[in-house]
Motif scaffolding. Structure first.
Motif, PDB file in Angstrom:
ATOM      1  N   LEU A   1      -9.737   6.017 -13.265  1.00 51.66           N
ATOM      2  CA  LEU A   1     -10.066   4.946 -12.363  1.00 51.66           C
ATOM      3  C   LEU A   1      -9.626   3.496 -12.938  1.00 51.66           C
ATOM      4  O   LEU A   1      -9.108   2.676 -12.287  1.00 51.66           O
ATOM      5  CB  LEU A   1     -11.523   4.643 -12.058  1.00 51.66           C
ATOM      6  N   ASP A   2      -9.737   3.294 -14.383  1.00 48.55           N
ATOM      7  CA  ASP A   2      -9.301   1.931 -14.881  1.00 48.55           C
ATOM      8  C   ASP A   2      -7.954   1.795 -14.559  1.00 48.55           C
ATOM      9  O   ASP A   2      -7.531   0.956 -14.377  1.00 48.55           O
ATOM     10  CB  ASP A   2      -9.813   2.029 -16.291  1.00 48.55           C
ATOM     11  N   VAL A   3      -7.227   2.938 -15.219  1.00 48.58           N
ATOM     12  CA  VAL A   3      -5.694   2.791 -15.152  1.00 48.58           C
ATOM     13  C   VAL A   3      -5.370   2.471 -13.711  1.00 48.58           C
ATOM     14  O   VAL A   3      -4.454   1.772 -13.368  1.00 48.58           O
ATOM     15  CB  VAL A   3      -4.987   3.967 -15.604  1.00 48.58           C
ATOM     16  N   ARG A   4      -5.796   3.250 -12.631  1.00 42.96           N
ATOM     17  CA  ARG A   4      -5.283   3.171 -11.341  1.00 42.96           C
ATOM     18  C   ARG A   4      -5.778   1.796 -10.657  1.00 42.96           C
ATOM     19  O   ARG A   4      -5.073   1.059  -9.861  1.00 42.96           O
ATOM     20  CB  ARG A   4      -6.048   4.286 -10.554  1.00 42.96           C
ATOM     21  N   TYR A   5      -7.152   1.303 -11.171  1.00 42.87           N
ATOM     22  CA  TYR A   5      -7.495   0.274 -10.559  1.00 42.87           C
ATOM     23  C   TYR A   5      -6.397  -1.125 -11.159  1.00 42.87           C
ATOM     24  O   TYR A   5      -6.226  -1.955 -10.491  1.00 42.87           O
ATOM     25  CB  TYR A   5      -8.974  -0.272 -10.903  1.00 42.87           C
ATOM     26  N   ALA A   6      -6.152  -1.062 -12.451  1.00 43.27           N
ATOM     27  CA  ALA A   6      -5.320  -2.074 -12.795  1.00 43.27           C
ATOM     28  C   ALA A   6      -3.891  -2.102 -11.948  1.00 43.27           C
ATOM     29  O   ALA A   6      -3.471  -3.154 -11.741  1.00 43.27           O
ATOM     30  CB  ALA A   6      -5.060  -1.730 -14.409  1.00 43.27           C
ATOM     31  N   MET A   7      -3.574  -0.800 -11.782  1.00 48.96           N
ATOM     32  CA  MET A   7      -2.221  -0.907 -10.826  1.00 48.96           C
ATOM     33  C   MET A   7      -2.361  -1.553  -9.509  1.00 48.96           C
ATOM     34  O   MET A   7      -1.452  -2.089  -9.077  1.00 48.96           O
ATOM     35  CB  MET A   7      -1.811   0.788 -10.611  1.00 48.96           C
ATOM     36  N   VAL A   8      -3.434  -1.134  -8.844  1.00 43.73           N
ATOM     37  CA  VAL A   8      -3.740  -1.680  -7.447  1.00 43.73           C
ATOM     38  C   VAL A   8      -3.815  -3.149  -7.803  1.00 43.73           C
ATOM     39  O   VAL A   8      -3.443  -3.877  -6.819  1.00 43.73           O
ATOM     40  CB  VAL A   8      -5.139  -1.149  -6.881  1.00 43.73           C
ATOM     41  N   GLN A   9      -4.401  -3.766  -8.872  1.00 45.18           N
ATOM     42  CA  GLN A   9      -4.786  -5.369  -8.782  1.00 45.18           C
ATOM     43  C   GLN A   9      -3.520  -5.575  -9.186  1.00 45.18           C
ATOM     44  O   GLN A   9      -2.990  -6.807  -8.499  1.00 45.18           O
ATOM     45  CB  GLN A   9      -5.636  -5.436 -10.049  1.00 45.18           C
TER      46      GLN A   9
ATOM     47  N   LEU B   1       0.815  -1.283   0.129  1.00 51.08           N
ATOM     48  CA  LEU B   1      -0.041  -0.121   0.163  1.00 51.08           C
ATOM     49  C   LEU B   1       0.723   1.337  -0.036  1.00 51.08           C
ATOM     50  O   LEU B   1       0.605   2.135  -0.655  1.00 51.08           O
ATOM     51  CB  LEU B   1      -0.847   0.053   1.441  1.00 51.08           C
ATOM     52  N   ARG B   2       1.902   1.174   0.667  1.00 52.18           N
ATOM     53  CA  ARG B   2       2.882   2.446   0.860  1.00 52.18           C
ATOM     54  C   ARG B   2       3.182   3.157  -0.303  1.00 52.18           C
ATOM     55  O   ARG B   2       2.970   4.518  -0.384  1.00 52.18           O
ATOM     56  CB  ARG B   2       3.855   2.240   1.782  1.00 52.18           C
ATOM     57  N   PRO B   3       3.844   2.352  -1.405  1.00 56.93           N
ATOM     58  CA  PRO B   3       4.007   3.007  -2.533  1.00 56.93           C
ATOM     59  C   PRO B   3       3.109   3.545  -3.367  1.00 56.93           C
ATOM     60  O   PRO B   3       3.262   4.785  -3.932  1.00 56.93           O
ATOM     61  CB  PRO B   3       4.781   1.896  -3.371  1.00 56.93           C
TER      62      PRO B   3
ATOM     63  N   ALA C   1      -0.457  -4.759  -8.190  1.00 55.42           N
ATOM     64  CA  ALA C   1       0.499  -4.656  -6.986  1.00 55.42           C
ATOM     65  C   ALA C   1      -0.018  -5.888  -5.899  1.00 55.42           C
ATOM     66  O   ALA C   1       0.838  -6.392  -5.239  1.00 55.42           O
ATOM     67  CB  ALA C   1       0.432  -3.208  -6.372  1.00 55.42           C
ATOM     68  N   PHE C   2      -1.454  -5.713  -5.626  1.00 51.77           N
ATOM     69  CA  PHE C   2      -2.000  -6.911  -4.516  1.00 51.77           C
ATOM     70  C   PHE C   2      -1.896  -8.489  -5.113  1.00 51.77           C
ATOM     71  O   PHE C   2      -2.117  -9.244  -4.243  1.00 51.77           O
ATOM     72  CB  PHE C   2      -3.059  -6.232  -3.997  1.00 51.77           C
ATOM     73  N   ALA C   3      -1.831  -8.454  -6.523  1.00 49.72           N
ATOM     74  CA  ALA C   3      -1.658  -9.847  -6.919  1.00 49.72           C
ATOM     75  C   ALA C   3      -0.644 -10.728  -6.278  1.00 49.72           C
ATOM     76  O   ALA C   3      -0.608 -11.756  -6.249  1.00 49.72           O
ATOM     77  CB  ALA C   3      -1.664  -9.890  -8.562  1.00 49.72           C
ATOM     78  N   ARG C   4       0.532  -9.812  -6.047  1.00 49.77           N
ATOM     79  CA  ARG C   4       1.540 -10.415  -5.223  1.00 49.77           C
ATOM     80  C   ARG C   4       1.321 -11.211  -4.092  1.00 49.77           C
ATOM     81  O   ARG C   4       2.217 -12.038  -3.577  1.00 49.77           O
ATOM     82  CB  ARG C   4       2.753  -9.442  -5.110  1.00 49.77           C
TER      83      ARG C   4
ATOM     84  N   ILE D   1      -3.465   5.829  -4.911  1.00 50.36           N
ATOM     85  CA  ILE D   1      -4.466   5.835  -3.772  1.00 50.36           C
ATOM     86  C   ILE D   1      -4.368   7.112  -3.106  1.00 50.36           C
ATOM     87  O   ILE D   1      -3.237   7.394  -2.421  1.00 50.36           O
ATOM     88  CB  ILE D   1      -4.494   4.505  -2.765  1.00 50.36           C
ATOM     89  N   ARG D   2      -5.118   7.934  -2.955  1.00 49.76           N
ATOM     90  CA  ARG D   2      -5.154   9.258  -2.560  1.00 49.76           C
ATOM     91  C   ARG D   2      -5.909   9.593  -1.338  1.00 49.76           C
ATOM     92  O   ARG D   2      -5.894  10.732  -0.870  1.00 49.76           O
ATOM     93  CB  ARG D   2      -5.569  10.320  -3.612  1.00 49.76           C
TER      94      ARG D   2
END
Ligand code: ADP
Length: 527
Positions: free
Chosen positions: A330-338, A262-264, A340-343, A271-272
């Motif tokens: 939202l789409d771009v950011r959501y893909a980035m979040v997904q 989450l931090r990065p 990152a957390f897939a790890r 995530i703002r």
């Protein structure tokens, strides 16, 4: 019930003081006995504290700055301690009760005007009695496309919460950081406006906080240096769309990876907002009471917790996050979040998109969309009986290692005293607010005492590990302040030097945040 008098005033003198106060506010706004006065006690006082140690002698409810100044004149003449509250719903930290027994509560809830809302520059100017629900209703009624960032309990005062450095969940969740401009009445009755408010008549009070010269706003937060009578607050423009998501993780040890992931994303502003990592029990409490899973004494055993989480289909840790902005973003950011957390092995992610003016259901989700709710209060039903809580609230550096360390420490201590770990971490930028609630049945004396003992132990543990609390219940204010002990308590020495200069008779909220005016310094201590 025995009558509580202000320290050093006889019954006859106090009656004279009350008569003088009544001539300022008129009788119904002076409360000196009965259930109305009892309502100023802290309903969640942990044991083994004595309620008399935090009993008010009266409450006075002014309607204007002029009435406040009249009250101050009387208080200075009699050295009468006043304890200022806006709406007094500071539950878990003392409610409306004063730190010094016999203080008169200066209750500002009648001063409840929304003085200005500017849709173009996105700010509001409010009086102390305005609640988050009030401002939300006003914005809706007037069709203004601005959001309110509410704390978990939306019925509290905007001024009270901001001054305590409370927080909410949208990108405007750091309430102290979103404050701009104050009007303050000092102990001597002088009235000042901070920052650009010094320009009279002015145009820029709510748009630029510093003004010219030293900036004082922060000085009136978590302090007893003044009475804040107006406060400017920035409001978030309604985004065109938003997405609410949840990531559930299975294992206790996943907390470390969640924080590290989450931090990065928080620092690079993918995530703002104040995303929340919610512990499994707190998450489960939103859908079922504890008794459904376990009703023995002591903390819920691991096997019962695991079975409950499994059955309810919630994670051991549950990250609630939101994305705000144009749908493409939202789409771009959501893909980035997904990505990152897939790890994190076994992490389950769900999300839903909303138009900017849509209203999601569920209290926690509503908070993320600028709508106040009372979601926090569900915790009172977790343990059954007469539910109460007191909160352990240390600041945690935003690293997985620190979060695991605080969690492990808190969970073990709470179990030792018979409590479940009912907590979570709210993401600032470089820190996490770790909030762990000790939930107890206040009709059960043993539990109530254990809650107080647990809190003190938790605070000592945290301090030994180099952490400090961001806020503390009345009963632990001196304890918390003493932990900020660098150079023999230089910070508190400065606060008390300022206190004595601004308030020589020591009438404003003596003992607040461990700051005692000279007149009452001997009262420092637990009670
Ligand atoms: P809320 O009802 O929003 O929870 P409170 O009214 O209980 O907030 O205020 C929380 C604390 O903030 C009070 O105990 C007091 O120490 C401080 N406070 C509240 N309002 C003022 C004010 N107008 N001026 C100075 N301090 C205040």
């Amino acid at each position: 019930m025995t009558r509580t008098l202000p320290p050093n005033l006889s019954e006859a003198t106090f009656d004279k003081v009350l008569a003088e106060l009544a001539s300022v506010v008129s009788r119904p706004n002076l409360i000196a006995s009965g259930d109305d006065l009892a309502a100023y006690a802290d309903p969640f006082l942990p044991g083994p504290e004595n309620p008399q140690a935090f009993a008010a002698s009266a409450a006075v409810l002014p309607a204007s700055v002029d009435e406040i100044r009249e009250i101050l004149r009387i208080a200075n003449a009699y050295r009468l301690p006043l304890w200022t509250v806006s709406t007094g719903r500071n539950f878990a930290y003392g409610g409306a009760a004063p730190r010094l027994a016999g203080s008169v509560v200066l209750d500002l809830k009648r001063m409840n005007r929304i003085l200005e809302v500017d849709e173009t520059l996105a700010f509001a100017l409010v009086e102390p009695g305005v609640t988050y629900f009030d401002l939300y209703a006003y914005l809706r009624e007037h069709g203004l496309r601005l959001w309110v960032d509410a704390p978990a309990a939306g019925w509290g005062s905007i001024v009270g919460n901001t001054l305590e450095r409370g927080f909410g969940y949208t990108p405007y969740g750091d309430h102290a950081a979103m404050q701009c401009g104050m009007e303050v009445v000092l102990a001597n009755g002088d009235v000042l406006r901070t920052g650009m408010g010094g320009i009279d008549p002015g145009t820029s009070w709510q748009v630029y906080r510093p003004g010219f010269g030293p900036s004082y706003d922060a000085m009136f937060m978590q302090s007893n240096f003044g009475i804040v009578t107006k406060l400017g607050i920035w409001l978030m423009p309604q985004p065109s769309a938003y997405l609410l998501g949840e990531i559930q993780c299975r294992d206790e040890a996943d907390l470390e990876a969640i924080v590290e992931t989450l931090r990065p994303l928080r620092l690079d502003e993918t995530i703002r907002h104040h995303a929340v990592i919610e512990g499994g029990i707190r998450r489960a409490a939103s859908v079922s009471p504890r008794s459904q899973w376990y009703d023995g004494a002591g903390a819920m055993p691991e096997s019962a917790v695991a079975a409950m989480l499994d059955k309810l289909g919630v994670g051991r840790w549950n990250l609630h996050f939101a994305l705000y902005g144009a749908p493409e973003l939202l789409d771009v950011r959501y893909a980035m979040v997904q990505r990152a957390f897939a790890r994190i092995r076994g992490a389950r992610i769900t999300a839903a998109k909303y138009a900017g003016d849509a209203e999601p259901g569920g209290g926690a989700n509503r908070n993320l969309a600028g709508i106040p709710s009372m979601s926090a209060f569900r915790m009172l039903d977790w343990r059954g009986g007469a539910g109460a809580h007191v909160d352990f609230s240390p600041i945690c550096p935003f690293t997985g290692r620190d979060a695991m360390r605080q969690y492990t420490l808190a969970k073990a201590r709470m179990a030792e005293y018979g409590f479940d770990y009912y907590g979570g971490f709210t993401a600032g930028e470089r820190h996490l607010h770790h909030i762990a609630a000790v939930i107890f049945d206040r009709n059960d004396a043993r539990q109530t005492d254990a809650a107080g003992d647990a809190l003190r132990s938790l605070m000592s543990d945290a301090h030994a590990a180099g952490y400090g609390e961001y806020r503390a219940h009345l009963a632990y204010m001196d304890f918390a302040a003493a932990q900020y002990g660098f150079n023999g308590g230089a910070l508190l020495r400065l606060s008390e030097t300022i206190k004595d200069a601004l308030d020589p008779e020591g009438i404003l909220s003596p003992g607040k945040q461990g700051i005692w005016p000279r007149a009452w310094r001997g009262k420092r201590g637990y009670t």
